[in-house]
Motif scaffolding. Structure first.
Motif, PDB file in Angstrom:
ATOM      1  N   SER A  63      -5.579   7.389  -2.006  1.00  0.00           N
ATOM      2  CA  SER A  63      -6.381   8.253  -2.950  1.00  0.00           C
ATOM      3  C   SER A  63      -6.794   7.621  -4.409  1.00  0.00           C
ATOM      4  CB  SER A  63      -5.792   9.548  -3.336  1.00  0.00           C
ATOM      5  OG  SER A  63      -4.381   9.427  -3.877  1.00  0.00           O
ATOM      6  N   HIS A  64      -5.935   6.668  -4.902  1.00  0.00           N
ATOM      7  CA  HIS A  64      -6.388   6.185  -5.996  1.00  0.00           C
ATOM      8  C   HIS A  64      -6.989   4.588  -5.919  1.00  0.00           C
ATOM      9  CE1 HIS A  64      -5.795   3.962  -9.961  1.00  0.00           C
ATOM     10  NE2 HIS A  64      -5.089   5.340 -10.107  1.00  0.00           N
TER      11      HIS A  64
ATOM     12  N   PHE B  86      -6.271  -7.149 -11.788  1.00  0.00           N
ATOM     13  CA  PHE B  86      -5.700  -5.845 -11.370  1.00  0.00           C
ATOM     14  C   PHE B  86      -4.787  -5.456 -12.514  1.00  0.00           C
ATOM     15  CE2 PHE B  86      -6.571  -6.344  -6.845  1.00  0.00           C
ATOM     16  CZ  PHE B  86      -7.395  -5.331  -6.588  1.00  0.00           C
TER      17      PHE B  86
ATOM     18  N   GLY C 230      -5.491   1.577   4.499  1.00  0.00           N
ATOM     19  CA  GLY C 230      -5.140   1.931   3.091  1.00  0.00           C
ATOM     20  C   GLY C 230      -6.511   2.204   2.558  1.00  0.00           C
TER      21      GLY C 230
ATOM     22  N   LEU D 205       0.992  -1.223  -0.034  1.00  0.00           N
ATOM     23  CA  LEU D 205       0.117  -0.163  -0.024  1.00  0.00           C
ATOM     24  C   LEU D 205       0.624   1.295  -0.004  1.00  0.00           C
ATOM     25  CD1 LEU D 205      -2.939  -0.896   2.382  1.00  0.00           C
ATOM     26  CD2 LEU D 205      -2.956  -0.681  -0.085  1.00  0.00           C
TER      27      LEU D 205
ATOM     28  N   ILE E 122      -9.041   3.733   3.724  1.00  0.00           N
ATOM     29  CA  ILE E 122      -9.296   5.085   3.973  1.00  0.00           C
ATOM     30  C   ILE E 122      -8.355   6.001   3.437  1.00  0.00           C
ATOM     31  CG2 ILE E 122      -9.747   6.599   5.817  1.00  0.00           C
ATOM     32  CD1 ILE E 122     -11.048   4.268   7.277  1.00  0.00           C
ATOM     33  N   ARG E 123      -7.026   5.940   3.591  1.00  0.00           N
ATOM     34  CA  ARG E 123      -6.105   6.875   3.345  1.00  0.00           C
ATOM     35  C   ARG E 123      -5.610   6.832   1.949  1.00  0.00           C
ATOM     36  NH1 ARG E 123      -2.808   8.712   7.466  1.00  0.00           N
ATOM     37  NH2 ARG E 123      -1.511   9.974   5.764  1.00  0.00           N
TER      38      ARG E 123
ATOM     39  N   ARG F  64       0.193  14.126  -7.730  1.00  0.00           N
ATOM     40  CA  ARG F  64      -0.144  14.632  -6.504  1.00  0.00           C
ATOM     41  C   ARG F  64       0.808  13.547  -5.582  1.00  0.00           C
ATOM     42  NH1 ARG F  64      -5.362  13.358  -4.294  1.00  0.00           N
ATOM     43  NH2 ARG F  64      -6.322  14.863  -5.965  1.00  0.00           N
ATOM     44  N   GLU F  65       0.748  12.310  -5.908  1.00  0.00           N
ATOM     45  CA  GLU F  65       1.342  11.459  -5.169  1.00  0.00           C
ATOM     46  C   GLU F  65       2.979  11.815  -4.801  1.00  0.00           C
ATOM     47  OE1 GLU F  65       0.473   7.465  -6.176  1.00  0.00           O
ATOM     48  OE2 GLU F  65      -1.338   7.516  -5.108  1.00  0.00           O
TER      49      GLU F  65
ATOM     50  N   GLN G 148      -3.184  11.938 -12.765  1.00  0.00           N
ATOM     51  CA  GLN G 148      -3.355  13.409 -12.061  1.00  0.00           C
ATOM     52  C   GLN G 148      -3.081  12.856 -10.502  1.00  0.00           C
ATOM     53  OE1 GLN G 148      -7.140  14.769 -12.519  1.00  0.00           O
ATOM     54  NE2 GLN G 148      -6.511  16.027 -14.164  1.00  0.00           N
ATOM     55  N   LYS G 149      -3.636  11.912 -10.326  1.00  0.00           N
ATOM     56  CA  LYS G 149      -3.286  11.229  -8.904  1.00  0.00           C
ATOM     57  C   LYS G 149      -1.689  11.092  -8.663  1.00  0.00           C
ATOM     58  CE  LYS G 149      -7.203  11.802  -7.656  1.00  0.00           C
ATOM     59  NZ  LYS G 149      -8.172  11.200  -6.759  1.00  0.00           N
ATOM     60  N   ARG G 150      -0.950  10.406  -9.743  1.00  0.00           N
ATOM     61  CA  ARG G 150       0.068  10.166  -9.666  1.00  0.00           C
ATOM     62  C   ARG G 150       1.005  11.449  -9.284  1.00  0.00           C
ATOM     63  NH1 ARG G 150       2.618   6.844 -14.165  1.00  0.00           N
ATOM     64  NH2 ARG G 150       1.661   4.940 -13.184  1.00  0.00           N
TER      65      ARG G 150
ATOM     66  N   GLY H 260       2.656  14.580  -2.478  1.00  0.00           N
ATOM     67  CA  GLY H 260       1.735  14.532  -1.281  1.00  0.00           C
ATOM     68  C   GLY H 260       1.850  13.367  -0.307  1.00  0.00           C
ATOM     69  N   ARG H 261       2.680  12.453  -0.757  1.00  0.00           N
ATOM     70  CA  ARG H 261       2.597  11.350   0.047  1.00  0.00           C
ATOM     71  C   ARG H 261       3.518  11.644   1.288  1.00  0.00           C
ATOM     72  NH1 ARG H 261       0.536   7.166  -1.517  1.00  0.00           N
ATOM     73  NH2 ARG H 261       1.065   6.075   0.098  1.00  0.00           N
TER      74      ARG H 261
ATOM     75  N   LEU I 149      -7.755   1.806  -7.616  1.00  0.00           N
ATOM     76  CA  LEU I 149      -7.138   0.861  -7.566  1.00  0.00           C
ATOM     77  C   LEU I 149      -6.453   0.425  -6.330  1.00  0.00           C
ATOM     78  CD1 LEU I 149      -5.444   0.417 -10.988  1.00  0.00           C
ATOM     79  CD2 LEU I 149      -7.451  -0.462 -10.263  1.00  0.00           C
ATOM     80  N   ARG I 150      -5.682   1.552  -5.617  1.00  0.00           N
ATOM     81  CA  ARG I 150      -5.030   1.133  -4.419  1.00  0.00           C
ATOM     82  C   ARG I 150      -6.238   0.797  -3.156  1.00  0.00           C
ATOM     83  NH1 ARG I 150       0.400   2.641  -3.618  1.00  0.00           N
ATOM     84  NH2 ARG I 150      -0.148   4.235  -5.223  1.00  0.00           N
TER      85      ARG I 150
ATOM     86  N   GLU J 173      -8.854  18.960 -10.143  1.00  0.00           N
ATOM     87  CA  GLU J 173      -7.922  18.001  -8.877  1.00  0.00           C
ATOM     88  C   GLU J 173      -8.531  18.713  -7.705  1.00  0.00           C
ATOM     89  OE1 GLU J 173      -3.444  17.175  -7.994  1.00  0.00           O
ATOM     90  OE2 GLU J 173      -3.919  18.029  -9.964  1.00  0.00           O
TER      91      GLU J 173
ATOM     92  N   LEU K 191       2.045   1.758  -8.946  1.00  0.00           N
ATOM     93  CA  LEU K 191       0.742   0.957  -8.746  1.00  0.00           C
ATOM     94  C   LEU K 191       1.397  -0.396  -9.218  1.00  0.00           C
ATOM     95  CD1 LEU K 191      -2.429   2.943  -9.735  1.00  0.00           C
ATOM     96  CD2 LEU K 191      -2.150   1.403  -7.823  1.00  0.00           C
TER      97      LEU K 191
ATOM     98  N   LEU L  92      -5.621   8.334 -13.037  1.00  0.00           N
ATOM     99  CA  LEU L  92      -4.267   7.823 -12.840  1.00  0.00           C
ATOM    100  C   LEU L  92      -3.050   8.935 -12.734  1.00  0.00           C
ATOM    101  CD1 LEU L  92      -3.711   4.796 -11.937  1.00  0.00           C
ATOM    102  CD2 LEU L  92      -2.814   4.729 -14.312  1.00  0.00           C
TER     103      LEU L  92
END
Lengths: 175, 348, 110, 100
Positions: free
Chosen positions: C26-27, B71, C21, B24, C23-24, C102-103, C98-100, C106-107, C29-30, B99, B29, C96
Motif C-alpha cells: 500500500s505504501h 530511498f 509487491g 517487501l 500490486i499488493r 493500518r499496516e 496513516q499507512k503504518r 491489516g498486514r 515507497l514500497r 483513509e 520501511l 506514511l
C-alpha cells in the motif's frame, strides 16, 4: 569545516608550493592506478589537475607539517595495536560466555588541530576494545567493550604517538 | 565443477528471492531499504559469478549505493513531513477521515492478486517461449568478437555500448538528462540536507576522499577501453563524491553557480548528439565513427558523459533544482527555465 | 548448465515477488522498491541468458543493455521518489503515518 | 616464487577466521556499539591479512601499491563510518547495553 576558509589569504608562494606538492602526489597515485602507459595521461592529466585543485580547495588554512620520523615510528605501533584489536574482538565473539562489559568513557583531548584530532579518533576505533563515539569541544566520548581495560592509558599513549606524527610534544601528565 | 562453486551458486540464487521477499514483507520501511541495499550488493556478487564485471561495478555503485541513498533520503524527507503533520494534528486540528476504508481495501485484494498471478503466468509463458526461440549456439558474442578490431577499443562491452549500439547509449544518456530535467522542474532543493553539524570526522573524510574519487573516476573511464569500467561506473563514482559533499554540508557546494551545474548536466548529451550529427553529416550512419579515430572519439564521449552522469546523479540525489542564490535578485530565477528550454529545443 | 538454471529461476522469482509487491503493497515507497526488484529480476534473466547461449564466448550485448538499464532504472526511481515526496507535500496527507497504522493490523502477507 | 606463493596462501587463509568472527560478533553481540566493535576491528585485520597474502603473490610493485591503497582506503572508510554510526546512535539517545 572544509570550504569554510578559502586559501585566498595565504601568500602566493605558499599556495603554489601546496599546489605543486598535490600535483606530484596525485600524479604518483595516477601512475599507481593506471600503470606506466603513456597514453593513459590523456585522461590522467585532467583527472590529476582536477583532484589537486579540489584537494587544495578543501585544504585547511593552517599547515600541519608531518614529521617523517614520527610517521615511520607510528606505523608499526598502529599495526601492532590494530592486530591485537582484531584478536581481542575475535576472542570475545567466539567465546561461549561472551565476556562483554561495555560502557562509556570520557577523555579530554589536548591535540590542537582538526587533522590531528581526526587521526586520533579514527585510530581509536581500531584499537583493542575502544571506539570513538562522539567528539565535541575537546571532549571525546569513547565506547569501550570492557570497562576493566586500561582505556585511559592506552588512549593517552596513542595521543602522544599521534602528536609525534605531526612533530608535536604534548605536556604529558595525570588527568 | 558442480561441487563448491555449484553450492555457492545455489545459495546465492536462493538468497536473492528470499531477500526480496523479506524486503517487501518487512513492516518497517527503513529495514526494507537496508535489505534492498544488501540485495543490491548480492546482485553485484551474482554479476561477478556470471562473468559480467562491468555490470557488477555499475550495480554496486548505482544499483546498491546510489539507489539506496535515494530511498533513504526520500524516507527521511517523508518522515520529517509526517512528523510536522502529526504535530499539527496534536495541536488541536481535527484529523479528517481520509483513509481508505479497510473493507474496500480487502475487497480489492483478491482482484489484484488474481491480476498479478495472471500477469505473471503470461510473463512466464512469454519467457519460456522466447527462450525456446533462441537459436542454439547463437548470441552475438562471436559477431562482436569479429568486429572488435575496428571498434577502437579492446573491451567488448564498451565496444557495444559506444560503437556498435551507440544509439542505445545516446538515448539512455538522454533519459538520464530528462530525469534530471523532470526533478529540477518539480521542486527546489532545500539545503542543508542534514539537520545537524557534520562533525570533524566526516569533514576530514570528505576532504580526503573527494579528490581520490575524482582520480578513481578518471581511472575507470580510462580502463573502460580495455577492461571492466567506463563512463557509467566513473560517473557513479563522481556522483558518490557529490553525495558525500552534500551530506557533509560543505559550503562550497552551495556556492557552485547554477549555470555551471546546468552546463555539467548538458555536456555529455550535447557532445554525444553533436558527434552523432557530425557522423551523419560526414556521410556515415548515426554514430558511425571514422575507423581510425574511433578510439579517440569514444574516449572523448566517455569522459564528457562521465562528468554529466556524475552531475546528473548527484542532482537527482539532491532532489531538486539548485536553491536560489542569497545575494542576487530575481535575475537568476529566469535563467534555469530559459536554459532548460534551449536544451530541450536543441534536442529535438 | 545446472547453475545457470538456478539464476534463471532466481530472476523469475524476483520478478514474481516484485510484481506481487507492486500490486499488493500500500505504501508508495514500497511500490517503488518492488518495481526495482522487478528490474533486478529482468536483468538477472538477461545476463544469465547471455552466459548460456555461447559455450565459449560471452555475449556482450545483453551486458551493455543491462548497464543501460541500471542507469535508466535509477533515474526513474529518482523521479518517482521526488513525485512521492511532492504528493505528500501538496496533499498534506501524512501518508506514511496513516499507512503504518493500518499496516499494524491489516498486514496479512508478511 | 613457490615459497612466496605458499606464504601468501597461508596469509589469506589466516585472514578468513577474522572475517568469520567479525560476522559472528555482529550476530551475537547485544547492541549497536558492541556490534560496531566486532565489524570494524575484525574485518580490518582480516582484510589486512588478505592484502598481505595477495601482495606476496603479486607479480610486481604496481599491484602491491594498488592493494595497499585499497587497504588504506578501507581502513579510513571503516573507522570513519564506525565513528559516524556510533555518533549518530549516541545523539539519538540510544543507551549502550551494559551487563546487568
Amino acid at each position: 569545516m572544509p570550504g569554510n576558509c578559502s586559501p585566498v589569504s595565504l601568500p602566493l608562494a605558499t599556495r603554489l608550493t601546496r599546489l605543486l606538492a598535490r600535483l606530484v602526489l596525485y600524479a604518483v597515485l595516477w601512475s599507481v592506478l593506471a600503470g606506466l602507459d603513456g597514453r593513459s595521461w590523456i585522461i590522467g592529466l585532467p583527472a590529476v589537475s582536477a583532484a589537486a585543485c579540489c584537494s587544495l580547495f578543501f585544504a585547511p588554512q593552517r599547515l600541519c607539517p608531518l614529521s617523517p620520523l614520527g610517521l615511520l615510528r607510528f606505523i608499526p605501533f598502529f599495526l601492532n595495536l590494530s592486530f591485537w584489536g582484531g584478536c581481542d574482538v575475535m576472542r570475545r565473539a567466539l567465546s561461549p560466555v561472551m565476556p562483554l562489559n561495555p560502557g562509556l568513557v570520557r577523555y579530554q583531548v589536548s591535540l590542537p588541530e582538526a587533522p590531528q584530532q581526526v587521526l586520533l579518533l579514527n585510530c581509536i576505533s581500531l584499537l583493542p576494545g575502544t571506539i570513538s563515539a562522539d567528539f565535541s569541544g575537546q571532549c571525546l566520548t569513547i565506547h569501550t567493550i570492557d570497562r576493566d581495560m586500561p582505556v585511559w592509558s592506552t588512549v593517552h599513549l596513542l595521543e602522544r604517538r599521534v602528536a609525534a606524527v605531526f612533530g608535536l610534544r604534548l605536556a604529558g601528565g595525570a588527568p | 565443477m558442480m561441487d563448491a562453486m555449484g553450492i555457492f551458486d545455489m545459495v546465492l540464487a536462493l538468497a536473492l528471492p528470499w531477500l526480496g521477499w523479506r524486503l517487501l514483507a518487512s513492516p518497517d520501511l527503513f529495514r526494507a531499504m537496508v535489505l534492498f541495499i544488501s540485495l543490491g550488493l548480492l546482485m553485484a556478487l551474482t554479476w561477478v559469478r556470471l562473468q559480467a564485471p562491468d555490470v557488477a561495478l555499475a550495480e554496486a555503485a548505482i544499483g546498491a549505493g546510489l539507489t539506496g541513498a535515494l530511498f533513504l533520503s526520500a524516507l527521511r524527507r517523508l518522515e520529517r513531513l509526517s512528523e510536522a503533520e502529526r504535530r499539527l494534528a496534536f495541536a488541536g486540528k481535527r484529523e479528517e477521515e481520509d483513509e481508505i476504508p479497510p473493507e474496500r481495501h480487502r475487497r480489492a485484494k483478491p482482484v489484484a492478486y488474481g491480476l498479478a498471478l495472471l500477469l505473471l503466468a503470461v510473463f512466464v509463458l512469454l519467457l519460456a517461449w522466447s527462450l525456446a526461440q533462441t537459436p542454439a549456439g547463437g548470441g552475438l558474442g562471436p559477431a562482436v568478437g569479429e568486429q572488435l578490431g575496428q571498434s577502437g577499443v579492446r573491451s567488448e562491452v564498451t565496444a557495444v555500448l559506444l560503437n556498435f549500439r551507440g544509439y542505445d547509449t545516446l538515448l539512455e544518456v538522454m533519459v538520464l538528462f530528462l530525469a534530471a530535467l523532470g526533478v529540477w522542474s518539480l521542486t527546489r532543493v532545500r539545503l542543508p540536507l542534514q539537520d545537524e553539524e557534520p562533525g570533524p570526522v566526516l569533514a576530514t573524510l570528505v576532504r580526503l576522499l573527494a579528490p581520490l574519487m575524482i582520480m578513481v573516476a578518471g581511472y575507470l573511464v580510462w580502463i573502460g577501453g580495455s577492461r571492466a569500467g567506463g563512463a557509467f561506473q566513473g560517473g557513479a563514482v563522481l556522483a558518490a563524491a557529490g553525495v558525500l559533499l552534500l551530506l557533509a554540508n560543505v559550503t562550497v557546494v552551495r556556492q557552485i553557480p547554477a549555470a555551471l551545474l546546468r552546463w555539467g548536466l548538458a555536456l555529455g548529451p550535447l557532445l554525444f548528439l553533436l558527434t552523432a550529427v557530425v557522423c551523419v553529416a560526414a556521410g556515415g550512419n548515426l554514430l558511425e565513427y571514422p575507423p581510425q579515430r574511433a578510439g579517440a572519439w569514444i574516449l572523448l564521449i566517455e569522459s564528457a558523459s562521465a562528468v554529466s552522469i556524475g552531475v546528473t546523479l548527484a542532482a537527482l540525489y539532491a532532489g531538486g533544482r539548485p536553491p536560489e542564490p542569497p545575494a542576487q535578485d530575481r535575475g537568476g530565477e529566469q535563467g534555469p527555465g530559459r536554459d532548460a528550454d534551449a536544451d530541450a529545443g536543441g534536442r529535438q | 548448465m545446472n547453475t545457470l538454471l538456478f539464476y534463471d529461476f532466481s530472476g523469475l522469482a524476483l520478478l514474481a515477488i516484485g510484481l506481487h509487491g507492486l500490486i499488493r503493497s500500500s505504501h508508495p515507497l514500497r511500490k517503488i522498491l518492488a518495481a526495482n526488484l522487478m528490474t533486478s529480476g529482468v536483468f538477472l534473466i538477461m545476463i544469465s541468458g547471455a552466459r548460456g547461449t555461447g559455450q565459449t564466448m560471452i555475449d556482450p550485448v545483453p551486458h551493455a543493455m543491462v548497464l543501460t538499464g541500471i542507469v535508466v532504472s535509477v533515474s526513474t526511481t529518482a523521479v518517482a521518489l521526488v513525485l512521492v515526496c511532492l504528493v505528500q507535500e501538496t496533499t498534506n496527507r501524512a501518508l506514511l503515518w496513516q499507512k503504518r497504522k493500518r499496516e499494524k493490523w491489516g498486514r496479512t502477507d508478511g | 616464487m613457490g615459497l612466496l606463493h605458499n606464504l601468501g596462501t597461508v596469509c589469506i587463509l589466516l585472514g578468513i577466521p577474522f572475517f568469520i568472527s567479525g560476522t559472528i560478533g555482529l550476530l551475537r553481540f547485544p547492541d549497536i556499539y558492541t556490534r560496531l566493535h566486532a565489524l570494524t576491528k575484525a574485518d580490518n585485520v582480516g582484510l589486512g591479512f588478505v592484502v598481505l597474502g595477495l601482495s606476496l603473490q603479486a607479480d610486481g610493485w604496481h599491484t602491491v601499491a594498488r592493494l595497499l591503497l585499497i587497504w588504506l582506503l578501507v581502513l579510513i572508510a571503516s573507522s570513519a563510518s564506525c565513528h559516524l554510526v556510533a555518533r549518530a546512535a549516541l545523539r539519538k539517545k540510544i543507551e549502550p547495553w551494559s551487563r546487568p
